[in-house]
Scaffold this motif. Structure first.
Motif, PDB file in Angstrom:
ATOM      1  N   THR A  25      25.502  44.706 -16.320  1.00 13.71           N
ATOM      2  CA  THR A  25      26.408  43.816 -17.041  1.00 13.71           C
ATOM      3  C   THR A  25      25.884  43.562 -18.451  1.00 13.71           C
ATOM      4  N   LYS A  26      26.802  43.303 -19.379  1.00 13.17           N
ATOM      5  CA  LYS A  26      26.406  43.055 -20.760  1.00 13.17           C
ATOM      6  C   LYS A  26      25.737  41.698 -20.918  1.00 13.17           C
ATOM      7  N   THR A  27      26.187  40.728 -20.140  1.00 15.29           N
ATOM      8  CA  THR A  27      25.618  39.387 -20.231  1.00 15.29           C
ATOM      9  C   THR A  27      25.095  38.961 -18.873  1.00 15.29           C
ATOM     10  N   HIS A  28      24.097  38.134 -18.891  1.00 11.28           N
ATOM     11  CA  HIS A  28      23.578  37.559 -17.646  1.00 11.28           C
ATOM     12  C   HIS A  28      22.806  36.303 -17.995  1.00 11.28           C
ATOM     13  N   GLY A  29      22.487  35.519 -16.959  1.00 10.42           N
ATOM     14  CA  GLY A  29      21.780  34.263 -17.172  1.00 10.42           C
ATOM     15  C   GLY A  29      20.724  34.046 -16.123  1.00 10.42           C
ATOM     16  N   LEU A  30      20.353  32.794 -15.950  1.00  8.44           N
ATOM     17  CA  LEU A  30      19.288  32.462 -15.018  1.00  8.44           C
ATOM     18  C   LEU A  30      19.650  32.784 -13.575  1.00  8.44           C
ATOM     19  N   LYS A  31      20.909  32.668 -13.229  1.00 10.98           N
ATOM     20  CA  LYS A  31      21.311  32.949 -11.849  1.00 10.98           C
ATOM     21  C   LYS A  31      20.967  34.384 -11.476  1.00 10.98           C
ATOM     22  N   GLU A  32      21.229  35.314 -12.383  1.00 12.86           N
ATOM     23  CA  GLU A  32      20.901  36.706 -12.119  1.00 12.86           C
ATOM     24  C   GLU A  32      19.394  36.913 -12.068  1.00 12.86           C
ATOM     25  N   ILE A  33      18.665  36.274 -12.983  1.00 16.33           N
ATOM     26  CA  ILE A  33      17.204  36.382 -12.996  1.00 16.33           C
ATOM     27  C   ILE A  33      16.623  35.838 -11.695  1.00 16.33           C
ATOM     28  N   GLU A  34      17.141  34.707 -11.248  1.00 14.30           N
ATOM     29  CA  GLU A  34      16.638  34.107 -10.008  1.00 14.30           C
ATOM     30  C   GLU A  34      16.961  34.982  -8.793  1.00 14.30           C
ATOM     31  N   SER A  35      18.145  35.585  -8.789  1.00 14.35           N
ATOM     32  CA  SER A  35      18.497  36.490  -7.701  1.00 14.35           C
ATOM     33  C   SER A  35      17.586  37.717  -7.721  1.00 14.35           C
ATOM     34  N   ASP A  36      17.342  38.258  -8.909  1.00 15.38           N
ATOM     35  CA  ASP A  36      16.423  39.390  -9.051  1.00 15.38           C
ATOM     36  C   ASP A  36      15.043  39.029  -8.526  1.00 15.38           C
ATOM     37  N   THR A  37      14.603  37.827  -8.880  1.00 18.95           N
ATOM     38  CA  THR A  37      13.266  37.375  -8.512  1.00 18.95           C
ATOM     39  C   THR A  37      13.080  37.338  -6.999  1.00 18.95           C
ATOM     40  N   ALA A  38      14.051  36.781  -6.302  1.00 20.83           N
ATOM     41  CA  ALA A  38      13.965  36.707  -4.845  1.00 20.83           C
ATOM     42  C   ALA A  38      13.933  38.097  -4.229  1.00 20.83           C
ATOM     43  N   ALA A  39      14.767  39.000  -4.757  1.00 23.46           N
ATOM     44  CA  ALA A  39      14.800  40.363  -4.228  1.00 23.46           C
ATOM     45  C   ALA A  39      13.486  41.093  -4.505  1.00 23.46           C
ATOM     46  N   LEU A  40      12.911  40.859  -5.684  1.00 23.39           N
ATOM     47  CA  LEU A  40      11.644  41.506  -6.027  1.00 23.39           C
ATOM     48  C   LEU A  40      10.496  40.961  -5.187  1.00 23.39           C
ATOM     49  N   TYR A  41      10.549  39.676  -4.857  1.00 22.77           N
ATOM     50  CA  TYR A  41       9.522  39.126  -3.976  1.00 22.77           C
ATOM     51  C   TYR A  41       9.611  39.773  -2.592  1.00 22.77           C
ATOM     52  N   ASP A  42      10.812  39.881  -2.056  1.00 24.79           N
ATOM     53  CA  ASP A  42      10.978  40.498  -0.743  1.00 24.79           C
ATOM     54  C   ASP A  42      10.514  41.959  -0.763  1.00 24.79           C
TER      55      ASP A  42
END
Length: 279
Positions: free
Chosen positions: A118-135
Protein backbone atom coordinates in the motif's frame (compact mmCIF):
# COMPACT_ATOMS: atom_id res chain seq x y z
CA UNK A 1 27.87 20.25 -2.93
CA UNK A 2 24.94 22.37 -1.79
CA UNK A 3 26.21 22.30 1.79
CA UNK A 4 29.91 22.66 1.00
CA UNK A 5 30.12 25.78 -1.15
CA UNK A 6 27.90 28.08 0.97
CA UNK A 7 30.07 27.15 3.94
CA UNK A 8 33.25 27.89 2.00
CA UNK A 9 31.93 31.26 0.82
CA UNK A 10 30.80 32.22 4.31
CA UNK A 11 34.19 31.34 5.72
CA UNK A 12 35.89 33.46 3.07
CA UNK A 13 33.66 36.43 3.73
CA UNK A 14 34.17 36.34 7.48
CA UNK A 15 37.90 35.86 7.26
CA UNK A 16 40.24 38.80 6.93
CA UNK A 17 42.82 38.48 4.19
CA UNK A 18 43.40 35.60 1.80
CA UNK A 19 42.89 31.99 2.66
CA UNK A 20 43.27 28.55 1.12
CA UNK A 21 40.51 25.99 1.31
CA UNK A 22 41.45 22.33 0.86
CA UNK A 23 38.82 20.37 -1.01
CA UNK A 24 39.03 16.59 -1.31
CA UNK A 25 36.72 13.73 -2.21
CA UNK A 26 35.70 13.45 1.45
CA UNK A 27 33.45 16.48 0.97
CA UNK A 28 31.65 14.90 -1.96
CA UNK A 29 31.54 11.15 -1.45
CA UNK A 30 28.99 10.01 1.19
CA UNK A 31 29.81 7.09 3.44
CA UNK A 32 27.75 4.85 5.68
CA UNK A 33 30.07 4.47 8.65
CA UNK A 34 28.03 1.71 10.32
CA UNK A 35 27.32 -0.63 7.40
CA UNK A 36 26.41 -4.22 8.22
CA UNK A 37 29.49 -5.44 6.37
CA UNK A 38 31.69 -3.98 9.12
CA UNK A 39 30.43 -6.69 11.47
CA UNK A 40 32.67 -9.14 9.62
CA UNK A 41 35.67 -7.57 11.33
CA UNK A 42 34.13 -6.29 14.58
CA UNK A 43 32.24 -9.54 15.33
CA UNK A 44 34.13 -12.24 13.38
CA UNK A 45 32.45 -15.15 15.21
CA UNK A 46 29.02 -14.11 13.92
CA UNK A 47 27.27 -14.69 10.64
CA UNK A 48 24.75 -12.24 9.16
CA UNK A 49 22.06 -13.99 7.14
CA UNK A 50 19.37 -12.22 5.11
CA UNK A 51 15.81 -13.17 6.05
CA UNK A 52 12.36 -12.13 4.88
CA UNK A 53 8.77 -12.59 5.93
CA UNK A 54 5.64 -12.02 3.84
CA UNK A 55 2.97 -10.18 5.80
CA UNK A 56 -0.75 -10.95 5.52
CA UNK A 57 -1.34 -8.14 3.01
CA UNK A 58 1.61 -9.21 0.83
CA UNK A 59 4.04 -6.63 2.17
CA UNK A 60 7.52 -8.05 2.63
CA UNK A 61 9.52 -7.50 5.81
CA UNK A 62 13.23 -8.00 5.17
CA UNK A 63 15.94 -8.14 7.75
CA UNK A 64 18.91 -10.02 9.12
CA UNK A 65 19.64 -12.86 11.49
CA UNK A 66 22.90 -12.06 13.30
CA UNK A 67 24.00 -15.25 14.99
CA UNK A 68 26.67 -17.66 16.11
CA UNK A 69 26.58 -21.16 17.63
CA UNK A 70 26.34 -21.27 21.39
CA UNK A 71 24.84 -17.81 21.92
CA UNK A 72 23.08 -17.39 25.26
CA UNK A 73 19.77 -16.14 23.86
CA UNK A 74 18.22 -14.30 20.90
CA UNK A 75 17.03 -10.70 20.75
CA UNK A 76 14.25 -9.50 18.45
CA UNK A 77 15.31 -5.89 17.94
CA UNK A 78 13.01 -3.06 16.81
CA UNK A 79 14.88 -0.09 15.36
CA UNK A 80 14.22 3.57 15.94
CA UNK A 81 12.38 5.68 13.38
CA UNK A 82 14.51 6.51 10.34
CA UNK A 83 17.14 3.89 11.17
CA UNK A 84 17.82 1.23 8.55
CA UNK A 85 19.86 -1.91 8.85
CA UNK A 86 22.18 -1.43 5.90
CA UNK A 87 23.35 1.99 7.06
CA UNK A 88 23.37 1.59 10.85
CA UNK A 89 23.19 -2.14 11.57
CA UNK A 90 26.82 -2.54 12.60
CA UNK A 91 26.48 0.10 15.32
CA UNK A 92 23.28 -1.32 16.80
CA UNK A 93 24.13 -5.02 16.53
CA UNK A 94 27.73 -5.02 17.79
CA UNK A 95 26.87 -4.60 21.52
CA UNK A 96 24.85 -7.82 21.36
CA UNK A 97 27.88 -9.70 20.10
CA UNK A 98 29.70 -8.45 23.21
CA UNK A 99 26.89 -10.03 25.25
CA UNK A 100 26.99 -13.37 23.38
CA UNK A 101 23.47 -12.85 22.03
CA UNK A 102 21.95 -13.51 18.62
CA UNK A 103 19.79 -10.80 17.03
CA UNK A 104 16.90 -10.77 14.58
CA UNK A 105 16.03 -7.34 13.17
CA UNK A 106 13.87 -6.06 10.31
CA UNK A 107 13.48 -2.76 8.53
CA UNK A 108 9.97 -1.33 8.87
CA UNK A 109 7.57 -1.71 5.94
CA UNK A 110 8.23 0.52 2.95
CA UNK A 111 11.61 1.52 4.43
CA UNK A 112 15.13 0.23 3.94
CA UNK A 113 15.00 -3.36 2.68
CA UNK A 114 11.28 -3.85 3.31
CA UNK A 115 8.40 -3.25 0.89
CA UNK A 116 4.71 -2.50 1.31
CA UNK A 117 1.75 -3.25 -0.93
CA UNK A 118 0.00 0.00 0.00
CA UNK A 119 1.11 3.57 -0.64
CA UNK A 120 0.15 4.72 2.85
CA UNK A 121 0.19 3.01 6.20
CA UNK A 122 0.25 3.85 9.89
CA UNK A 123 0.85 2.42 13.31
CA UNK A 124 -1.86 -0.21 12.94
CA UNK A 125 0.04 -1.82 10.09
CA UNK A 126 3.36 -1.53 11.95
CA UNK A 127 1.83 -3.14 15.03
CA UNK A 128 0.32 -5.95 12.96
CA UNK A 129 3.69 -6.50 11.28
CA UNK A 130 5.37 -6.54 14.67
CA UNK A 131 3.15 -9.28 16.06
CA UNK A 132 3.63 -11.40 12.95
CA UNK A 133 7.40 -10.92 13.06
CA UNK A 134 7.50 -11.93 16.71
CA UNK A 135 5.59 -15.13 15.96
CA UNK A 136 7.94 -15.79 13.05
CA UNK A 137 11.03 -15.21 15.19
CA UNK A 138 9.61 -17.32 18.02
CA UNK A 139 9.27 -20.19 15.57
CA UNK A 140 12.76 -19.65 14.19
CA UNK A 141 14.79 -19.93 17.37
CA UNK A 142 15.06 -22.22 20.33
CA UNK A 143 15.68 -20.94 23.83
CA UNK A 144 15.00 -17.46 25.20
CA UNK A 145 13.72 -14.67 22.94
CA UNK A 146 14.13 -11.15 24.33
CA UNK A 147 12.27 -8.27 22.69
CA UNK A 148 14.26 -5.02 22.57
CA UNK A 149 12.91 -1.72 21.26
CA UNK A 150 14.92 1.48 20.79
CA UNK A 151 13.27 4.93 20.59
CA UNK A 152 10.22 4.59 18.30
CA UNK A 153 10.90 0.88 18.43
CA UNK A 154 10.36 0.97 22.19
CA UNK A 155 6.72 1.98 21.62
CA UNK A 156 6.37 -0.79 19.05
CA UNK A 157 7.92 -3.32 21.48
CA UNK A 158 5.77 -2.14 24.39
CA UNK A 159 2.59 -2.58 22.36
CA UNK A 160 3.74 -6.08 21.42
CA UNK A 161 4.36 -6.82 25.12
CA UNK A 162 0.69 -6.12 25.75
CA UNK A 163 -0.26 -8.68 23.08
CA UNK A 164 2.18 -11.53 23.71
CA UNK A 165 3.71 -13.23 26.72
CA UNK A 166 7.40 -12.49 26.25
CA UNK A 167 10.45 -14.03 27.90
CA UNK A 168 11.79 -10.55 28.60
CA UNK A 169 11.51 -6.95 27.40
CA UNK A 170 14.09 -4.16 27.00
CA UNK A 171 13.09 -0.57 26.27
CA UNK A 172 15.92 1.80 25.37
CA UNK A 173 15.49 5.53 24.84
CA UNK A 174 11.83 5.27 25.73
CA UNK A 175 9.09 7.38 27.25
CA UNK A 176 5.46 7.45 28.29
CA UNK A 177 3.29 8.50 25.34
CA UNK A 178 3.28 10.05 21.87
CA UNK A 179 2.43 13.58 23.04
CA UNK A 180 5.34 13.67 25.48
CA UNK A 181 7.63 12.24 22.79
CA UNK A 182 6.62 15.05 20.40
CA UNK A 183 7.06 17.71 23.07
CA UNK A 184 10.57 16.49 23.79
CA UNK A 185 11.50 16.99 20.13
CA UNK A 186 10.66 20.69 20.40
CA UNK A 187 13.47 23.03 21.60
CA UNK A 188 12.83 24.52 25.04
CA UNK A 189 12.70 28.08 23.71
CA UNK A 190 9.92 27.18 21.27
CA UNK A 191 7.70 25.19 23.64
CA UNK A 192 5.70 28.21 24.93
CA UNK A 193 4.61 28.89 21.36
CA UNK A 194 3.76 25.35 20.29
CA UNK A 195 0.61 23.33 20.94
CA UNK A 196 0.09 19.71 20.01
CA UNK A 197 -2.90 18.09 18.37
CA UNK A 198 -2.21 14.37 18.51
CA UNK A 199 -4.62 12.67 16.13
CA UNK A 200 -5.51 9.27 14.74
CA UNK A 201 -3.69 6.13 15.79
CA UNK A 202 -0.80 8.13 17.29
CA UNK A 203 -3.15 9.42 20.00
CA UNK A 204 -3.52 5.85 21.26
CA UNK A 205 0.22 5.30 21.80
CA UNK A 206 0.87 5.03 25.53
CA UNK A 207 3.53 2.73 26.95
CA UNK A 208 2.00 2.93 30.42
CA UNK A 209 -1.23 1.40 29.17
CA UNK A 210 0.56 -1.22 27.06
CA UNK A 211 2.67 -2.42 29.98
CA UNK A 212 0.20 -2.27 32.84
CA UNK A 213 -0.49 -6.03 32.92
CA UNK A 214 2.87 -7.54 31.95
CA UNK A 215 4.22 -10.31 34.16
CA UNK A 216 7.70 -10.88 32.70
CA UNK A 217 11.10 -9.25 33.39
CA UNK A 218 11.70 -5.78 31.95
CA UNK A 219 14.74 -3.53 31.66
CA UNK A 220 14.62 0.19 30.82
CA UNK A 221 17.81 1.86 29.59
CA UNK A 222 17.92 5.66 29.82
CA UNK A 223 20.55 8.15 28.70
CA UNK A 224 21.49 11.03 30.97
CA UNK A 225 22.23 13.20 27.92
CA UNK A 226 19.20 12.05 25.94
CA UNK A 227 17.13 15.05 24.84
CA UNK A 228 14.78 13.08 22.57
CA UNK A 229 13.49 10.79 25.30
CA UNK A 230 14.88 12.37 28.47
CA UNK A 231 15.69 10.21 31.47
CA UNK A 232 12.83 11.61 33.63
CA UNK A 233 10.21 10.35 31.15
CA UNK A 234 11.79 6.89 31.14
CA UNK A 235 11.87 6.97 34.94
CA UNK A 236 8.20 7.95 35.05
CA UNK A 237 7.35 4.95 32.90
CA UNK A 238 9.47 2.66 35.08
CA UNK A 239 8.01 3.91 38.37
CA UNK A 240 4.50 3.19 37.12
CA UNK A 241 5.21 -0.44 36.26
CA UNK A 242 3.47 -2.96 38.51
CA UNK A 243 5.88 -5.71 37.52
CA UNK A 244 8.27 -6.58 40.37
CA UNK A 245 10.96 -7.99 38.08
CA UNK A 246 11.92 -4.63 36.65
CA UNK A 247 15.27 -2.91 36.30
CA UNK A 248 16.29 0.63 35.41
CA UNK A 249 19.77 1.68 34.35
CA UNK A 250 20.92 5.22 33.63
CA UNK A 251 24.05 5.64 31.53
CA UNK A 252 26.00 8.69 30.37
CA UNK A 253 24.54 8.39 26.88
CA UNK A 254 22.64 10.42 24.36
CA UNK A 255 19.67 9.04 22.47
CA UNK A 256 21.49 6.61 20.20
CA UNK A 257 24.34 5.04 22.14
CA UNK A 258 22.96 3.62 25.37
CA UNK A 259 23.94 0.02 24.63
CA UNK A 260 27.64 0.75 24.16
CA UNK A 261 28.10 1.57 27.86
CA UNK A 262 29.35 -1.15 30.24
CA UNK A 263 26.60 -0.40 32.77
CA UNK A 264 23.93 -1.17 30.15
CA UNK A 265 25.58 -4.48 29.34
CA UNK A 266 25.77 -5.40 33.04
CA UNK A 267 22.07 -4.61 33.39
CA UNK A 268 21.34 -6.73 30.31
CA UNK A 269 23.12 -9.70 31.88
CA UNK A 270 21.05 -9.19 35.03
CA UNK A 271 17.87 -9.16 32.94
CA UNK A 272 18.90 -12.44 31.30
CA UNK A 273 19.36 -13.91 34.76
CA UNK A 274 15.90 -12.64 35.76
CA UNK A 275 14.50 -14.38 32.68
CA UNK A 276 16.17 -17.65 33.65
CA UNK A 277 14.94 -17.37 37.25
CA UNK A 278 11.37 -16.63 36.17
CA UNK A 279 11.00 -19.96 34.35
Amino acid sequence: MKKLFPLVMLTAILSSGCMTVTVSSKQFVPRDTNKLALLKTSAPDYQTRDIEFVQADGSISRGVYFSKPGAQATVLYFLGSGIRLDADGAFFLKPFADLNLNVIAFDYRSFGRSDATTKTHGLKEIESDTAALYDYARGMVQGRLIVHGHSFGSFVAAHLAGQRKLDGLVLEGTGTDARTYAQNLTPWFAKPFVSYNVVGDVAEVDNRRSLQEIQFPILIIAGKRDTTTPEPTARELFDGLKQRQKRFVSVDAGHMDGMVFPEAKVAYKQLLQDVENSK
